[in-house]
Design an enzyme around this catalytic site. Structure first.
Site, PDB file in Angstrom:
ATOM      1  N   ARG A  13     -30.330 -18.105 -33.572  1.00  0.00           N
ATOM      2  CA  ARG A  13     -30.007 -18.131 -32.139  1.00  0.00           C
ATOM      3  C   ARG A  13     -30.604 -16.929 -31.422  1.00  0.00           C
ATOM      4  NH1 ARG A  13     -23.813 -16.086 -31.843  1.00  0.00           N
ATOM      5  NH2 ARG A  13     -23.680 -15.226 -33.926  1.00  0.00           N
ATOM      6  N   SER A  40     -22.965 -16.135 -27.088  1.00  0.00           N
ATOM      7  CA  SER A  40     -23.200 -16.886 -28.326  1.00  0.00           C
ATOM      8  C   SER A  40     -24.619 -17.421 -28.406  1.00  0.00           C
ATOM      9  CB  SER A  40     -22.222 -18.059 -28.420  1.00  0.00           C
ATOM     10  OG  SER A  40     -20.901 -17.597 -28.513  1.00  0.00           O
ATOM     11  N   GLU A  61     -20.094 -29.431 -19.721  1.00  0.00           N
ATOM     12  CA  GLU A  61     -21.386 -29.738 -20.320  1.00  0.00           C
ATOM     13  C   GLU A  61     -22.035 -30.980 -19.712  1.00  0.00           C
ATOM     14  OE1 GLU A  61     -18.568 -29.239 -22.044  1.00  0.00           O
ATOM     15  OE2 GLU A  61     -18.902 -27.301 -23.002  1.00  0.00           O
ATOM     16  N   PHE A  86     -21.449 -29.681 -28.479  1.00  0.00           N
ATOM     17  CA  PHE A  86     -21.296 -29.914 -27.034  1.00  0.00           C
ATOM     18  C   PHE A  86     -22.630 -30.243 -26.371  1.00  0.00           C
ATOM     19  CE2 PHE A  86     -18.141 -26.356 -28.030  1.00  0.00           C
ATOM     20  CZ  PHE A  86     -17.212 -27.246 -28.524  1.00  0.00           C
ATOM     21  N   HIS A 112     -25.261 -23.007 -33.322  1.00  0.00           N
ATOM     22  CA  HIS A 112     -24.062 -23.246 -34.134  1.00  0.00           C
ATOM     23  C   HIS A 112     -24.037 -24.649 -34.731  1.00  0.00           C
ATOM     24  CE1 HIS A 112     -23.116 -19.605 -32.034  1.00  0.00           C
ATOM     25  NE2 HIS A 112     -21.913 -19.493 -32.525  1.00  0.00           N
ATOM     26  N   ASP A 120     -14.710 -21.741 -37.594  1.00  0.00           N
ATOM     27  CA  ASP A 120     -14.166 -22.586 -36.517  1.00  0.00           C
ATOM     28  C   ASP A 120     -13.820 -23.989 -37.004  1.00  0.00           C
ATOM     29  OD1 ASP A 120     -14.068 -20.691 -34.571  1.00  0.00           O
ATOM     30  OD2 ASP A 120     -15.876 -21.336 -33.511  1.00  0.00           O
ATOM     31  N   ARG A 170     -25.869 -20.295 -36.252  1.00  0.00           N
ATOM     32  CA  ARG A 170     -25.099 -19.099 -35.931  1.00  0.00           C
ATOM     33  C   ARG A 170     -25.361 -17.914 -36.867  1.00  0.00           C
ATOM     34  NH1 ARG A 170     -19.377 -17.697 -37.651  1.00  0.00           N
ATOM     35  NH2 ARG A 170     -18.816 -15.989 -36.270  1.00  0.00           N
TER      36      ARG A 170
END
Lengths: 317, 281
Positions: A13, A40, A61, A86, A112, A120, A170
């Site tokens: 990322r 993020s 989104e 998302f 991610h 998560d 991530r």
């Protein structure tokens, strides 16, 4: 056999963020949108450099994707940033109608992705996004393997007219491809020459494939390793050429075997050159909480799993 | 600027086009199309500052986005009669290999269309994106959009409505077709939405009401008022009260003709009520 060196682990990322920063300086038509995940997605620097070209849309989104589609009308090149879940499942219809069917020049940049999101858990660990995106007519689907490649891909997709799904992750992972490489969409990268088996890997699994090749080499098995960063359009020729030499193939991806890279490869081979194939992928399951390493071990997505798959597929030749 | 009689004549012809298009293929959406005929005619004849021809980027001209894409018959008729493509092409509506798909699309390069619509609730966001690009390009032209009232039940609209006010997107005029009907019945019976005006105002929009949404003079006056309110830091919403099926008596004031075509007899009846003015396609 050719080996690769980790020049220092970095997250993919950050490759996206740094690529976007560079694009901000070189292409005034590039605009960026984010749905409340600037840190993020590593979009802070682009935002600081070009506040007028940065759009914080909040936790919305669907609005973000359709806004991006509208922004292309008048010549802008929007890059949207949020988690892979998302970026795809949540907004599939917006992407389908306003972006893909309308052929809008939107770059959907998704962090991610997969199990390596970690703690998560399954709500955020999408393992179906490659399938969702590759099914859309006209969509280019890219899954990069390290920081350098992600940065290069981010820069390259701005020059490609049409919708693109760029998938990255991530955690900090080995950074082993060349800095400042030229990224060619749809062009497979031949990493290691081999004669006994072809390993075709994408994303975080490319490094695992290289590690597996080393282990296999010690066992006297010569593995050819190909880095498929572009899942659609797939480099059919590179795959067919390699299996013509090796006679069997293992595909490796951080994704469900349904709808992923492996199925795309299987189709190419079924039509052109039926070849024994094993799939290193999740087995039609959701993920769970855990560290990335624990999850990749539990769900069979690391170099050990690739070695096992190779040993299985070679017996099927 | 066209005079009102010319616009009325064009509207009558557009109604004939709508009826004949949906009748021929026994499918399509005449009710909402008829209800918005005066609005589309006013928009394309008078309100939009348009360039000749069609260019996707639309720099230096006003742009229109149709969010409730199922009222494609009125859109296609008015686009054709505004010179975007040959009027005779209206005869291909919903046929195989036609550019006039059931719902509007850019896929077949039909001039005048800038985004696909049909799956509801996306057009407000798209229009806002185009509005922000206008600002980035220092283009002072406006973005217009049209949405159904039932369509506001799609949650994405409210993401967009919130975003527009929060970001002071004041170069957009979004019109809501308040006909009070949707497929399964009146909006009040399907899902009561309360005060749409109150909701837009609460979200920070300027609201202009056009109570006679099938009266060309009222539309022109109301849209001029809406235009005068752009550029003041707030997005502008027009609440356009229309009658679904307007101009064809048996189709009026009901949801029954939302997505149903007239039979031969009903077509003849509808056409008698709307005599040919500019020539059928």
């Amino acid at each position: 056999m050719k080996t690769y060196t980790n020049t220092g682990s970095k997250d993919t990322r950050s490759g996206f963020g740094d690529g976007l920063t560079e694009l901000g300086k070189t292409n005034e038509n590039v605009v960026a949108l984010c749905a409340d995940l600037i840190g993020s997605l590593k979009m802070d620097e682009f935002k600081a450099n070009h506040p007028e070209r940065f759009f914080q849309v909040g936790i919305a989104e669907a609005n973000m994707i359709s806004l991006a589609a509208g922004m292309t009308i008048g010549g802008k090149i929007p890059f949207t940033g949020t988690f892979a879940n998302f970026s795809t499942g949540r907004v599939y219809d917006q992407i389908r109608q306003s972006v893909a069917y309308s052929d809008k020049n939107v770059k959907i940049c998704a962090s991610h992705a997969g199990l390596t999101l970690g703690e998560d858990g399954a709500t955020h660990q999408i393992l179906e996004d490659i399938g969702l995106m590759k099914m859309l007519p006209g969509m280019t689907v890219i899954n990069t393997c390290d920081y350098n490649q992600t940065k290069a891909a981010t820069i390259a997709i701005a020059e490609h007219h049409g919708p693109v799904y760029l998938r990255f992750g991530r955690p900090k992972v080995a950074n082993f491809t060349e800095a400042n490489q030229k990224f060619e969409i749809g062009k497979a990268l031949h990493l290691v020459d081999g004669t006994d088996v072809t390993i075709v890997a994408t994303g975080h699994l490319v490094w695992e494939a290289l590690e597996a090749a080393k282990v296999l080499n010690e066992k006297g098995i010569s593995a050819e390793v190909i880095n498929i960063h572009t899942i659609k359009p797939l480099d059919d020729e590179a795959i067919i050429k390699s299996v013509t030499k090796t006679g069997c193939i293992v595909t490796a991806e951080e994704h469900n075997f349904l709808g992923g890279l492996g199925e795309s490869v299987a189709r190419v081979l079924a039509i052109n050159k039926p070849t024994p194939q094993e799939f290193v992928a999740t087995n039609d399951t959701f993920g769970e909480s855990g560290t990335p390493e624990q999850l990749m071990e539990k769900y069979g997505l690391n170099s050990n799993a690739i070695v096992k798959a190779v040993e299985t597929v070679i017996k099927r030749k | 600027m066209s005079n009102t009689q010319q616009l009325k004549d064009l509207t009558t012809q557009v109604r004939r086009d709508i009826l004949r298009m949906v009748h021929k293929v026994n499918s399509g959406h005449p009710g909402g199309s008829l209800g918005c005929a005066e609005f589309f005619v006013s928009l394309y004849s008078d309100i939009l500052d348009r360039k000749e021809g069609f260019d996707m980027d639309g720099i230096g001209e006003d742009l229109f986005f149709l969010s409730n894409g199922h009222i494609s018959p009125v859109y296609y008729s008015v686009l054709a009669r505004s010179g975007y493509f040959p009027v005779k092409e209206l005869s291909t509506f919903r046929l195989i290999n036609s550019r006039l798909q059931g719902h509007p699309t850019t896929h077949d390069n039909l001039p005048g269309i800038r985004i696909a619509s049909g799956s509801l609730g996306q057009g407000m966001s798209v229009a806002l994106g185009a509005a922000q690009t206008k600002k980035l390009n220092n283009d002072s032209h406006l973005i217009y959009s049209l949405h159904g009232d039932g369509e506001l039940q799609e949650g994405q609209n409210w993401e967009a409505i919130m975003y527009a006010a929060g970001n002071k997107v004041d170069n957009i005029i979004s019109t809501i077709d308040l006909n009070g009907q949707q497929i399964d019945g009146s909006t009040d019976t399907v899902l009561p939405m309360g005060s749409i005006k109150g909701k837009f105002e609460a979200f920070g929009w300027t609201v202009v009401e056009i109570n006679e949404g099938n009266d060309i003079d009222a539309i022109l006056k109301g849209m001029a008022e809406a235009k005068s309110k752009t550029g003041k830091g707030k997005p502008v919403c027009v609440l356009l009260k229309t009658v679904m099926g307007n101009g064809v008596d048996f189709m009026m004031h009901t949801h029954a003709w939302h997505g149903k075509a007239p039979n031969d007899e009903q077509l003849a009846n509808g056409l008698v009520q709307n005599p040919e003015t500019l020539g059928d396609y």
